[in-house]
Design a protein around this motif. Sequence first.
Motif, PDB file in Angstrom:
ATOM      1  N   HIS A 221      34.326  44.762  40.491  1.00 53.09           N
ATOM      2  CA  HIS A 221      34.629  46.100  40.999  1.00 53.09           C
ATOM      3  C   HIS A 221      35.167  47.041  39.915  1.00 53.09           C
ATOM      4  O   HIS A 221      35.036  48.257  40.029  1.00 53.09           O
ATOM      5  CB  HIS A 221      35.631  46.019  42.155  1.00 53.09           C
ATOM      6  CG  HIS A 221      35.060  45.380  43.388  1.00 53.09           C
ATOM      7  ND1 HIS A 221      35.164  44.023  43.654  1.00 53.09           N
ATOM      8  CD2 HIS A 221      34.342  45.901  44.427  1.00 53.09           C
ATOM      9  CE1 HIS A 221      34.571  43.735  44.788  1.00 53.09           C
ATOM     10  NE2 HIS A 221      34.059  44.860  45.285  1.00 53.09           N
ATOM     11  N   TYR A 222      35.779  46.488  38.863  1.00 47.14           N
ATOM     12  CA  TYR A 222      36.403  47.344  37.855  1.00 47.14           C
ATOM     13  C   TYR A 222      35.817  47.091  36.457  1.00 47.14           C
ATOM     14  O   TYR A 222      36.504  47.253  35.454  1.00 47.14           O
ATOM     15  CB  TYR A 222      37.916  47.097  37.815  1.00 47.14           C
ATOM     16  CG  TYR A 222      38.617  47.405  39.112  1.00 47.14           C
ATOM     17  CD1 TYR A 222      38.926  48.720  39.471  1.00 47.14           C
ATOM     18  CD2 TYR A 222      38.951  46.381  39.995  1.00 47.14           C
ATOM     19  CE1 TYR A 222      39.563  48.998  40.669  1.00 47.14           C
ATOM     20  CE2 TYR A 222      39.587  46.652  41.199  1.00 47.14           C
ATOM     21  CZ  TYR A 222      39.886  47.958  41.528  1.00 47.14           C
ATOM     22  OH  TYR A 222      40.515  48.239  42.712  1.00 47.14           O
ATOM     23  N   ILE A 223      34.549  46.706  36.401  1.00 45.86           N
ATOM     24  CA  ILE A 223      33.937  46.372  35.113  1.00 45.86           C
ATOM     25  C   ILE A 223      33.898  47.570  34.166  1.00 45.86           C
ATOM     26  O   ILE A 223      34.153  47.436  32.963  1.00 45.86           O
ATOM     27  CB  ILE A 223      32.507  45.800  35.336  1.00 45.86           C
ATOM     28  CG1 ILE A 223      31.906  45.344  34.009  1.00 45.86           C
ATOM     29  CG2 ILE A 223      31.613  46.814  36.023  1.00 45.86           C
ATOM     30  CD1 ILE A 223      32.617  44.198  33.384  1.00 45.86           C
ATOM     31  N   LEU A 224      33.605  48.782  34.690  1.00 40.97           N
ATOM     32  CA  LEU A 224      33.553  49.964  33.827  1.00 40.97           C
ATOM     33  C   LEU A 224      34.926  50.276  33.253  1.00 40.97           C
ATOM     34  O   LEU A 224      35.059  50.595  32.056  1.00 40.97           O
ATOM     35  CB  LEU A 224      33.014  51.159  34.618  1.00 40.97           C
ATOM     36  CG  LEU A 224      31.528  51.086  35.002  1.00 40.97           C
ATOM     37  CD1 LEU A 224      31.135  52.313  35.824  1.00 40.97           C
ATOM     38  CD2 LEU A 224      30.655  50.993  33.753  1.00 40.97           C
ATOM     39  N   HIS A 225      35.955  50.200  34.093  1.00 44.79           N
ATOM     40  CA  HIS A 225      37.315  50.457  33.613  1.00 44.79           C
ATOM     41  C   HIS A 225      37.723  49.437  32.543  1.00 44.79           C
ATOM     42  O   HIS A 225      38.342  49.791  31.535  1.00 44.79           O
ATOM     43  CB  HIS A 225      38.305  50.408  34.786  1.00 44.79           C
ATOM     44  CG  HIS A 225      38.025  51.418  35.854  1.00 44.79           C
ATOM     45  ND1 HIS A 225      37.074  51.217  36.832  1.00 44.79           N
ATOM     46  CD2 HIS A 225      38.570  52.655  36.097  1.00 44.79           C
ATOM     47  CE1 HIS A 225      37.039  52.260  37.634  1.00 44.79           C
ATOM     48  NE2 HIS A 225      37.939  53.162  37.214  1.00 44.79           N
ATOM     49  N   ILE A 226      37.354  48.176  32.779  1.00 45.03           N
ATOM     50  CA  ILE A 226      37.702  47.130  31.812  1.00 45.03           C
ATOM     51  C   ILE A 226      36.989  47.363  30.481  1.00 45.03           C
ATOM     52  O   ILE A 226      37.581  47.212  29.398  1.00 45.03           O
ATOM     53  CB  ILE A 226      37.342  45.743  32.389  1.00 45.03           C
ATOM     54  CG1 ILE A 226      38.245  45.438  33.589  1.00 45.03           C
ATOM     55  CG2 ILE A 226      37.482  44.664  31.330  1.00 45.03           C
ATOM     56  CD1 ILE A 226      37.845  44.181  34.337  1.00 45.03           C
ATOM     57  N   VAL A 228      35.962  50.266  29.232  1.00 47.00           N
ATOM     58  CA  VAL A 228      36.561  51.435  28.567  1.00 47.00           C
ATOM     59  C   VAL A 228      37.880  51.057  27.911  1.00 47.00           C
ATOM     60  O   VAL A 228      38.157  51.418  26.754  1.00 47.00           O
ATOM     61  CB  VAL A 228      36.755  52.581  29.573  1.00 47.00           C
ATOM     62  CG1 VAL A 228      37.576  53.701  28.946  1.00 47.00           C
ATOM     63  CG2 VAL A 228      35.406  53.116  30.039  1.00 47.00           C
ATOM     64  N   VAL A 229      38.716  50.309  28.646  1.00 42.07           N
ATOM     65  CA  VAL A 229      40.004  49.891  28.087  1.00 42.07           C
ATOM     66  C   VAL A 229      39.799  48.971  26.882  1.00 42.07           C
ATOM     67  O   VAL A 229      40.486  49.099  25.855  1.00 42.07           O
ATOM     68  CB  VAL A 229      40.855  49.193  29.174  1.00 42.07           C
ATOM     69  CG1 VAL A 229      42.106  48.573  28.554  1.00 42.07           C
ATOM     70  CG2 VAL A 229      41.248  50.186  30.262  1.00 42.07           C
ATOM     71  N   ILE A 234      39.944  48.122  20.947  1.00 39.27           N
ATOM     72  CA  ILE A 234      39.271  47.781  19.685  1.00 39.27           C
ATOM     73  C   ILE A 234      39.392  48.921  18.680  1.00 39.27           C
ATOM     74  O   ILE A 234      39.719  48.703  17.502  1.00 39.27           O
ATOM     75  CB  ILE A 234      37.795  47.433  19.954  1.00 39.27           C
ATOM     76  CG1 ILE A 234      37.686  46.139  20.760  1.00 39.27           C
ATOM     77  CG2 ILE A 234      37.022  47.311  18.637  1.00 39.27           C
ATOM     78  CD1 ILE A 234      36.280  45.795  21.200  1.00 39.27           C
ATOM     79  N   VAL A 235      39.144  50.153  19.144  1.00 37.55           N
ATOM     80  CA  VAL A 235      39.258  51.309  18.244  1.00 37.55           C
ATOM     81  C   VAL A 235      40.694  51.448  17.738  1.00 37.55           C
ATOM     82  O   VAL A 235      40.945  51.724  16.557  1.00 37.55           O
ATOM     83  CB  VAL A 235      38.809  52.595  18.981  1.00 37.55           C
ATOM     84  CG1 VAL A 235      39.106  53.831  18.131  1.00 37.55           C
ATOM     85  CG2 VAL A 235      37.322  52.528  19.297  1.00 37.55           C
ATOM     86  N   GLY A 236      41.659  51.254  18.636  1.00 35.55           N
ATOM     87  CA  GLY A 236      43.064  51.351  18.231  1.00 35.55           C
ATOM     88  C   GLY A 236      43.444  50.285  17.220  1.00 35.55           C
ATOM     89  O   GLY A 236      44.160  50.569  16.250  1.00 35.55           O
TER      90      GLY A 236
END
Length: 312
Positions: A221-226, A228-229, A234-236
């Motif tokens: 249900h929250y694959i897109l949110h996961i 993005v986070v 990774i960028v951070g």
Amino acid sequence: MKTFEYVAWDHSGNCKEGVRQASSQDELLTHLRSEELTPAVINEVVGTQPKKTDQVRYKKVKSVELATFCWQLNTMLSGGLSITVAIQTIADEITNPYFEYILKKMSGQIEKGMSFTDCLYQYPKVFGKLCCAIVMAGETGGSLTASLERLAEHYENRDKLIRKVRGAMAYPCFVVGFIVVIVIVLMTLIVPRFSLMFEEFNGELPAFTRGFMAFYDMLVHYILHILVVTAGLIVGLVAYGKTKKGHEKLSQVMLSVPVFGNIILMSFVAMFCKTLGTLIGAGVSVLDAFGILNGPNRREQRIVGCCDGKNQ
């Protein structure tokens, strides 16, 4: 000095071909006749200017390509070719378009009077401080061919070490990947069927299975949110790792990873010792060698960061 190609015959009727440098064709004729050779053909080799090419897109130059370049340049200089002709000849045979572009530019710059070392310093992403320091020591000391041979051996040894490290890490990576695949198969195919079976019999799933299924539902249900986070983390981490403090902290984390930490540390220590030995053997002072090892590129920077992290 000009460069000439020649074909000559000796008293036994054997044909000899070669390339030599001389101030004029008459001087070359005199040298050949003093060696009891009869010249048949003498042609001057004209160093052609590199073609005017548009900027070539950057492509990483591998250690094996640098080793090949050093071996070929060493052989051609030992055979009497001028450095401009040698570099131009090597560039014509290289498959890496970016490396070919760099070498042709260097050939033109050397013909205009720039030293070989100064040309190398203009392309730090390709040659690095280590290469420039060894070539400078050889060029100023009159032993450029010996320095090129030492560099070629260094690049070959580095390539062998990298392949050994990759081979050592291949099996643990395969095991971890295999476990991840098994978990995904269980979550998507096996466990949902068991949950349906228990619901039909009005049974209650074990606590571990209920938690496992709750985690699976959250992922679905929250694959897109996961994602993005995860991308943000990774960028951070990449940005944080480019700072001095962040680099040291991440090095400590890398060394604390079971199995992988020891492999990484040993590979960096081996690379450090081999590089230091190459620099000192080429005539670079110890202080300058440590200054070069303090950061010719990102790979050598990790050596210092990992060693500091281990000490802390």
